[in-house]
Design a protein around this motif. Structure first.
Motif, PDB file in Angstrom:
ATOM      1  N   TRP A   1       0.817  -1.203   0.000  1.00 31.22           N
ATOM      2  CA  TRP A   1       0.000   0.000   0.000  1.00 31.22           C
ATOM      3  C   TRP A   1       0.858   1.263   0.000  1.00 31.22           C
ATOM      4  O   TRP A   1       0.414   2.326  -0.466  1.00 31.22           O
ATOM      5  N   ALA A   2       2.076   1.175   0.524  1.00 27.21           N
ATOM      6  CA  ALA A   2       2.974   2.332   0.497  1.00 27.21           C
ATOM      7  C   ALA A   2       3.324   2.693  -0.948  1.00 27.21           C
ATOM      8  O   ALA A   2       3.334   3.870  -1.341  1.00 27.21           O
ATOM      9  N   PHE A   3       3.585   1.668  -1.772  1.00 25.55           N
ATOM     10  CA  PHE A   3       3.886   1.920  -3.181  1.00 25.55           C
ATOM     11  C   PHE A   3       2.629   2.378  -3.929  1.00 25.55           C
ATOM     12  O   PHE A   3       2.703   3.198  -4.856  1.00 25.55           O
ATOM     13  N   ALA A   4       1.479   1.861  -3.525  1.00 24.97           N
ATOM     14  CA  ALA A   4       0.229   2.315  -4.138  1.00 24.97           C
ATOM     15  C   ALA A   4      -0.001   3.796  -3.833  1.00 24.97           C
ATOM     16  O   ALA A   4      -0.484   4.551  -4.698  1.00 24.97           O
ATOM     17  N   LEU A   5       0.346   4.216  -2.616  1.00 24.16           N
ATOM     18  CA  LEU A   5       0.214   5.626  -2.234  1.00 24.16           C
ATOM     19  C   LEU A   5       1.085   6.502  -3.140  1.00 24.16           C
ATOM     20  O   LEU A   5       0.637   7.553  -3.621  1.00 24.16           O
ATOM     21  N   VAL A   6       2.317   6.067  -3.368  1.00 18.82           N
ATOM     22  CA  VAL A   6       3.211   6.839  -4.232  1.00 18.82           C
ATOM     23  C   VAL A   6       2.645   6.911  -5.653  1.00 18.82           C
ATOM     24  O   VAL A   6       2.692   7.960  -6.307  1.00 18.82           O
ATOM     25  N   GLY A   7       2.090   5.797  -6.135  1.00 22.00           N
ATOM     26  CA  GLY A   7       1.473   5.805  -7.451  1.00 22.00           C
ATOM     27  C   GLY A   7       0.336   6.813  -7.540  1.00 22.00           C
ATOM     28  O   GLY A   7       0.191   7.519  -8.553  1.00 22.00           O
ATOM     29  N   ALA A   8      -0.464   6.897  -6.490  1.00 20.15           N
ATOM     30  CA  ALA A   8      -1.568   7.862  -6.466  1.00 20.15           C
ATOM     31  C   ALA A   8      -1.039   9.297  -6.461  1.00 20.15           C
ATOM     32  O   ALA A   8      -1.586  10.180  -7.136  1.00 20.15           O
ATOM     33  N   LEU A   9       0.042   9.552  -5.711  1.00 18.14           N
ATOM     34  CA  LEU A   9       0.648  10.890  -5.680  1.00 18.14           C
ATOM     35  C   LEU A   9       1.193  11.269  -7.057  1.00 18.14           C
ATOM     36  O   LEU A   9       1.074  12.421  -7.484  1.00 18.14           O
ATOM     37  N   ALA A  10       1.787  10.295  -7.745  1.00 21.12           N
ATOM     38  CA  ALA A  10       2.310  10.559  -9.084  1.00 21.12           C
ATOM     39  C   ALA A  10       1.180  10.887 -10.051  1.00 21.12           C
ATOM     40  O   ALA A  10       1.296  11.794 -10.886  1.00 21.12           O
ATOM     41  N   ALA A  11       0.060  10.165  -9.943  1.00 20.84           N
ATOM     42  CA  ALA A  11      -1.092  10.437 -10.806  1.00 20.84           C
ATOM     43  C   ALA A  11      -1.648  11.837 -10.535  1.00 20.84           C
ATOM     44  O   ALA A  11      -2.023  12.566 -11.466  1.00 20.84           O
ATOM     45  N   LEU A  12      -1.698  12.214  -9.246  1.00 21.30           N
ATOM     46  CA  LEU A  12      -2.165  13.552  -8.878  1.00 21.30           C
ATOM     47  C   LEU A  12      -1.245  14.621  -9.456  1.00 21.30           C
ATOM     48  O   LEU A  12      -1.704  15.651  -9.970  1.00 21.30           O
ATOM     49  N   THR A  13       0.071  14.366  -9.393  1.00 19.19           N
ATOM     50  CA  THR A  13       1.038  15.322  -9.948  1.00 19.19           C
ATOM     51  C   THR A  13       0.834  15.502 -11.442  1.00 19.19           C
ATOM     52  O   THR A  13       0.806  16.632 -11.953  1.00 19.19           O
ATOM     53  N   ALA A  14       0.706  14.390 -12.174  1.00 26.18           N
ATOM     54  CA  ALA A  14       0.503  14.466 -13.616  1.00 26.18           C
ATOM     55  C   ALA A  14      -0.747  15.267 -13.959  1.00 26.18           C
ATOM     56  O   ALA A  14      -0.754  16.083 -14.895  1.00 26.18           O
ATOM     57  N   THR A  15      -1.803  15.065 -13.182  1.00 23.46           N
ATOM     58  CA  THR A  15      -3.058  15.791 -13.415  1.00 23.46           C
ATOM     59  C   THR A  15      -2.889  17.282 -13.168  1.00 23.46           C
ATOM     60  O   THR A  15      -3.360  18.124 -13.948  1.00 23.46           O
ATOM     61  N   MET A  16      -2.187  17.630 -12.085  1.00 19.47           N
ATOM     62  CA  MET A  16      -1.990  19.044 -11.754  1.00 19.47           C
ATOM     63  C   MET A  16      -1.115  19.741 -12.790  1.00 19.47           C
ATOM     64  O   MET A  16      -1.365  20.899 -13.152  1.00 19.47           O
ATOM     65  N   ILE A  17      -0.072  19.057 -13.265  1.00 19.22           N
ATOM     66  CA  ILE A  17       0.784  19.652 -14.298  1.00 19.22           C
ATOM     67  C   ILE A  17      -0.023  19.869 -15.579  1.00 19.22           C
ATOM     68  O   ILE A  17       0.097  20.909 -16.240  1.00 19.22           O
ATOM     69  N   LEU A  18      -0.864  18.903 -15.919  1.00 21.68           N
ATOM     70  CA  LEU A  18      -1.724  19.028 -17.099  1.00 21.68           C
ATOM     71  C   LEU A  18      -2.649  20.232 -16.974  1.00 21.68           C
ATOM     72  O   LEU A  18      -2.871  20.973 -17.940  1.00 21.68           O
TER      73      LEU A  18
END
Length: 397
Positions: free
Chosen positions: A170-187
Motif C-alpha cells: 500500500w505504500a507503493f500504491a500511495l506513491v502511485g496515487a501521488l504521481a497520478a495527482l502530480t501528472a493531473t496538476m501539471i496538465l
C-alpha cells in the motif's frame, strides 16, 4: 544561463511550483520509505533482508541510467508534456511495484521506478527557474525541492505506518496515487513552453564535452558522498553508540528532514545572491559538523543538535543545480538530469567508503571522518571548477 519562458496571463507560478513540488514529494517518499520498508518487503517476497537491499540499489541504478537516456531521447519534447509523461511512468511503475508477485519482477519494477527520477527533477528545475526569472531562480528551485525534503518529514513516516499496518504494498500504491495527482496538476496548471526546434540529442550530448558541467557534477558526486556516509549509518550509531530508544529514531530523522527543509529555503536565497560563496560556506560547514560527529556520538542531546544542523547545512544539491543552469549553455536538460545521477553516485560512494572503515573496527561514528574527507574532496574539485571558469573567461576576453 537558462532561458526564460514567457508566462501566459492565465498561468499562476505559485500553483505550478506546488504541482512540481508534489512530484518531488512522491519521488522522495518512494526513495526514502523503501529503505524503512525492507524488512516487510523481504518477508512478503520470501527473501532475506540482504537480498531485499538490492531493491534499493536497483532504484539508484535506474536513476543513473534513466537520467541521461531520457534527457537525450526526449530533447525535442516540450517540457510540460515530458513532465506529465515522466509522472505517468512513475505512477505505472509503482503500481507494478505494489502488485509484483515475485522478487525478480519487484527488482525490475524498482529499476524502472528510478528511471524518471533524475529526468523529472532536472526538467522540473528548468521549468521552475523559467517561471521565476533569472534573479529568482534559486528561490524557485528551492520551492520545487521542498517536496523532496518534506517527504522525509511526512511522506516517509506515513508510508512506514502503512507498511507496518495494512501492508508494504500500500505504500507503493500511495506513491502511485501521488504521481497520478502530480501528472493531473501539471496538465491543468503548467504552461506550455516554446519548443526549441534546434534542440536535439547531439546538442544535449554537448554537456559531456563541457568541462564546467563535468567538474561541477564530479564535485557533487564526491562532495555529497560525505553526507550519505553519515546518513546511512546514523540509525545504527543512534542504536549502538548513542543508545537511544528505537522509537526515538524516527524523531531524529524527522528533525533532520525539518532542518533540510529550512536549509533548502536558505540555499535558494543564497544561490540568487552569492552562489560560489554559498557553495564553499556549505561545504566547510559540513566538514566541521561531520568531524564533530564521532566526538559527540555518545551524547543524545548533542546528537539532536548535530542532526538538525547537518540537515540545515544540506543545501549543496540545490546550489549545484543552480550553477549547472549557468554553465550548461545548450545542454540544459542533460546537465540538469545528470545532476541527480551524480548525487545517486554519491549515495553509493559515501556508504561504501565508510563501510570499509567500519568493517576494520573503527565503529559507526568513523563515518563522520570519512564524510568530512569526501566533502573536502568536493571543496577541492569545486575550487578547481571556479578557477577553470575564471581562466576560460579571461582567455575569451
Amino acid at each position: 544561463m537558462v532561458s526564460t519562458t514567457s508566462v501566459s496571463p492565465g498561468t499562476r507560478p505559485g500553483i505550478v511550483l506546488f504541482a512540481l513540488a508534489m512530484g518531488g514529494f512522491a519521488i522522495g517518499t518512494s526513495e526514502f520509505a523503501s529503505m524503512s520498508l525492507l524488512p516487510f518487503m523481504a518477508e512478503g517476497l520470501s527473501i532475506d533482508e540482504a537480498t531485499a537491499s538490492r531493491l534499493i540499489s536497483a532504484y539508484a541504478l535506474g536513476v543513473v541510467v534513466g537520467a541521461p537516456l531520457i534527457a537525450v531521447a526526449a530533447a525535442r519534447i516540450e517540457r510540460r508534456v515530458l513532465l506529465i509523461g515522466l509522472m505517468v511512468m512513475f505512477c505505472l511503475t509503482h503500481i507494478l511495484s505494489a502488485l509484483a508477485p515475485t522478487y525478480p519482477i519487484m527488482l525490475l519494477a524498482r529499476f524502472l521506478s528510478g528511471m524518471p527520477h533524475g529526468a523529472y527533477f532536472g526538467v522540473a528545475a528548468l521549468m521552475a527557474a523559467s517561471l521565476a526569472g533569472p534573479n529568482q531562480r534559486g528561490k524557485a528551485v528551492a520551492r520545487l525541492m521542498l517536496g523532496l525534503t518534506i517527504a522525509t518529514i511526512v511522506g516517509v513516516p506515513v508510508a512506514n505506518v502503512l507498511g507496518q499496518t495494512i501492508g508494504w504494498r500500500w505504500a507503493f500504491a500511495l506513491v502511485g496515487a501521488l504521481a497520478a495527482l502530480t501528472a493531473t496538476m501539471i496538465l491543468m496548471f503548467a504552461p506550455e513552453t516554446a519548443r526549441d526546434t534546434n534542440s536535439n540529442a547531439l546538442r544535449e550530448l554537448g554537456a559531456l564535452k563541457n568541462r564546467q558541467v563535468l567538474l561541477t557534477l564530479l564535485s557533487g558526486a564526491i562532495g555529497f558522498g560525505g553526507f550519505f556516509a553519515f546518513y546511512t549509518y546514523l540509525a545504527s550509531t543512534l542504536i549502538e553508540v548513542t543508545q537511544v530508544n528505537d522509537a526515538s529514531i524516527p524523531l531524529y530523522l524527522g528533525l533532520m528532514g525539518f532542518g533540510m527543509t529550512l536549509g533548502t529555503l536558505v540555499a535558494g536565497w543564497a544561490a540568487d545572491r552569492a552562489l560560489n560563496f554559498a557553495v564553499f560556506a556549505t561545504l566547510f560547514l559540513n566538514i566541521a559538523l561531520l568531524s564533530l560527529f564521532p566526538q559527540i556520538a555518545g551524547l543524545p542531546y548533542a546528537m539532536v543538535a548535530l542532526v538538525f544542523a547537518l540537515g540545515l547545512a544540506n543545501g549543496y544539491p540545490l546550489l549545484l543545480q543552480t550553477r549547472l543552469m549557468d554553465v550548461a549553455r545548450d545542454s540544459q536538460a542533460l546537465a540538469a538530469t545528470l545532476h541527480h545521477a551524480a548525487f545517486n553516485a554519491a549515495n553509493a560512494l559515501g556508504p561504501y567508503v565508510a563501510s570499509i572503515y567500519i568493517a576494520k573496527g573503527y565503529g559507526f561514528p568513523s563515518a563522520g571522518y570519512v564524510g568530512a574527507a569526501l566533502t573536502f574532496g568536493g571543496v577541492v574539485i569545486y575550487a578547481i571548477t571556479v578557477l577553470d571558469h575564471r581562466r576560460s573567461w579571461q582567455d575569451s576576453r
